[in-house]
Design a protein around this motif. Structure first.
Motif, PDB file in Angstrom:
ATOM      1  N   LYS A  29      -7.149 -28.871  30.641  1.00 36.91           N
ATOM      2  CA  LYS A  29      -6.196 -29.524  31.537  1.00 36.91           C
ATOM      3  C   LYS A  29      -4.779 -28.967  31.390  1.00 36.91           C
ATOM      4  O   LYS A  29      -3.997 -29.019  32.335  1.00 36.91           O
ATOM      5  N   ALA A  30      -4.459 -28.430  30.227  1.00 36.23           N
ATOM      6  CA  ALA A  30      -3.112 -27.914  30.008  1.00 36.23           C
ATOM      7  C   ALA A  30      -2.870 -26.618  30.780  1.00 36.23           C
ATOM      8  O   ALA A  30      -1.795 -26.418  31.350  1.00 36.23           O
ATOM      9  N   THR A  31      -3.865 -25.735  30.837  1.00 36.76           N
ATOM     10  CA  THR A  31      -3.669 -24.449  31.511  1.00 36.76           C
ATOM     11  C   THR A  31      -4.093 -24.470  32.972  1.00 36.76           C
ATOM     12  O   THR A  31      -3.623 -23.658  33.759  1.00 36.76           O
ATOM     13  N   HIS A  32      -5.002 -25.388  33.359  1.00 36.76           N
ATOM     14  CA  HIS A  32      -5.475 -25.479  34.742  1.00 36.76           C
ATOM     15  C   HIS A  32      -5.401 -26.925  35.230  1.00 36.76           C
ATOM     16  O   HIS A  32      -6.414 -27.615  35.287  1.00 36.76           O
ATOM     17  N   PRO A  33      -4.216 -27.401  35.616  1.00 33.44           N
ATOM     18  CA  PRO A  33      -4.101 -28.801  36.048  1.00 33.44           C
ATOM     19  C   PRO A  33      -4.687 -29.063  37.443  1.00 33.44           C
ATOM     20  O   PRO A  33      -4.950 -30.202  37.792  1.00 33.44           O
ATOM     21  N   GLU A  34      -4.918 -28.004  38.238  1.00 33.10           N
ATOM     22  CA  GLU A  34      -5.450 -28.200  39.588  1.00 33.10           C
ATOM     23  C   GLU A  34      -6.943 -28.523  39.541  1.00 33.10           C
ATOM     24  O   GLU A  34      -7.616 -28.292  38.551  1.00 33.10           O
ATOM     25  N   LYS A  35      -7.463 -29.072  40.641  1.00 34.09           N
ATOM     26  CA  LYS A  35      -8.876 -29.447  40.712  1.00 34.09           C
ATOM     27  C   LYS A  35      -9.740 -28.201  40.882  1.00 34.09           C
ATOM     28  O   LYS A  35      -9.363 -27.254  41.556  1.00 34.09           O
ATOM     29  N   VAL A  36     -10.936 -28.251  40.297  1.00 33.88           N
ATOM     30  CA  VAL A  36     -11.857 -27.128  40.315  1.00 33.88           C
ATOM     31  C   VAL A  36     -12.727 -27.191  41.567  1.00 33.88           C
ATOM     32  O   VAL A  36     -13.195 -28.253  41.955  1.00 33.88           O
ATOM     33  N   GLU A  37     -12.924 -26.026  42.212  1.00 29.46           N
ATOM     34  CA  GLU A  37     -13.834 -25.891  43.337  1.00 29.46           C
ATOM     35  C   GLU A  37     -14.695 -24.666  43.082  1.00 29.46           C
ATOM     36  O   GLU A  37     -14.186 -23.627  42.675  1.00 29.46           O
ATOM     37  N   SER A  38     -16.005 -24.779  43.316  1.00 25.68           N
ATOM     38  CA  SER A  38     -16.877 -23.624  43.156  1.00 25.68           C
ATOM     39  C   SER A  38     -18.113 -23.768  44.028  1.00 25.68           C
ATOM     40  O   SER A  38     -18.507 -24.872  44.394  1.00 25.68           O
ATOM     41  N   LEU A  39     -18.706 -22.643  44.355  1.00 22.98           N
ATOM     42  CA  LEU A  39     -19.941 -22.631  45.128  1.00 22.98           C
ATOM     43  C   LEU A  39     -21.102 -22.782  44.166  1.00 22.98           C
ATOM     44  O   LEU A  39     -21.264 -21.992  43.244  1.00 22.98           O
ATOM     45  N   LYS A  40     -21.896 -23.828  44.357  1.00 22.72           N
ATOM     46  CA  LYS A  40     -23.036 -24.123  43.481  1.00 22.72           C
ATOM     47  C   LYS A  40     -24.240 -24.468  44.354  1.00 22.72           C
ATOM     48  O   LYS A  40     -24.106 -24.827  45.514  1.00 22.72           O
ATOM     49  N   PHE A  41     -25.420 -24.397  43.749  1.00 17.53           N
ATOM     50  CA  PHE A  41     -26.650 -24.758  44.425  1.00 17.53           C
ATOM     51  C   PHE A  41     -26.811 -26.270  44.419  1.00 17.53           C
ATOM     52  O   PHE A  41     -26.733 -26.907  43.375  1.00 17.53           O
ATOM     53  N   CYS A  42     -27.049 -26.858  45.593  1.00 15.31           N
ATOM     54  CA  CYS A  42     -27.299 -28.288  45.714  1.00 15.31           C
ATOM     55  C   CYS A  42     -28.807 -28.499  45.822  1.00 15.31           C
ATOM     56  O   CYS A  42     -29.415 -28.096  46.819  1.00 15.31           O
ATOM     57  N   PRO A  43     -29.446 -29.110  44.818  1.00 15.83           N
ATOM     58  CA  PRO A  43     -30.897 -29.287  44.870  1.00 15.83           C
ATOM     59  C   PRO A  43     -31.361 -30.267  45.951  1.00 15.83           C
ATOM     60  O   PRO A  43     -32.485 -30.175  46.423  1.00 15.83           O
ATOM     61  N   LYS A  44     -30.493 -31.183  46.346  1.00 19.86           N
ATOM     62  CA  LYS A  44     -30.864 -32.158  47.383  1.00 19.86           C
ATOM     63  C   LYS A  44     -30.990 -31.477  48.748  1.00 19.86           C
ATOM     64  O   LYS A  44     -31.905 -31.757  49.509  1.00 19.86           O
ATOM     65  N   GLU A  45     -30.041 -30.576  49.046  1.00 22.34           N
ATOM     66  CA  GLU A  45     -30.052 -29.873  50.327  1.00 22.34           C
ATOM     67  C   GLU A  45     -30.746 -28.513  50.252  1.00 22.34           C
ATOM     68  O   GLU A  45     -31.005 -27.907  51.270  1.00 22.34           O
ATOM     69  N   ARG A  46     -30.966 -28.013  49.060  1.00 25.90           N
ATOM     70  CA  ARG A  46     -31.546 -26.702  48.797  1.00 25.90           C
ATOM     71  C   ARG A  46     -30.739 -25.592  49.447  1.00 25.90           C
ATOM     72  O   ARG A  46     -31.268 -24.662  50.038  1.00 25.90           O
ATOM     73  N   LEU A  47     -29.405 -25.698  49.313  1.00 28.52           N
ATOM     74  CA  LEU A  47     -28.466 -24.709  49.826  1.00 28.52           C
ATOM     75  C   LEU A  47     -27.345 -24.514  48.811  1.00 28.52           C
ATOM     76  O   LEU A  47     -27.098 -25.376  47.977  1.00 28.52           O
TER      77      LEU A  47
END
Length: 48
Positions: free
Chosen positions: A23-41
């Motif tokens: 949190k000290a070096t990256h106070p902004e919110k994290v966003e990333s592309l991940k696999f969603c098993p519910k949608e399978r995308l």
């Protein structure tokens, strides 16, 4: 000061991943592309 974060799928809203960040070096919110098993995308996941 590492904290645990939960990544939520932006399209279906399910909580799929748990990660950690410094949190000290990256106070902004994290966003990333991940696999969603519910949608399978690969979708954008944002920090809760």
């Amino acid at each position: 000061m590492r904290v645990k974060i939960t990544l939520r799928c932006t399209s279906c809203g399910s909580k799929n991943y748990i990660s950690s960040k410094n949190k000290a070096t990256h106070p902004e919110k994290v966003e990333s592309l991940k696999f969603c098993p519910k949608e399978r995308l690969v979708t954008l996941h944002k920090e809760e």
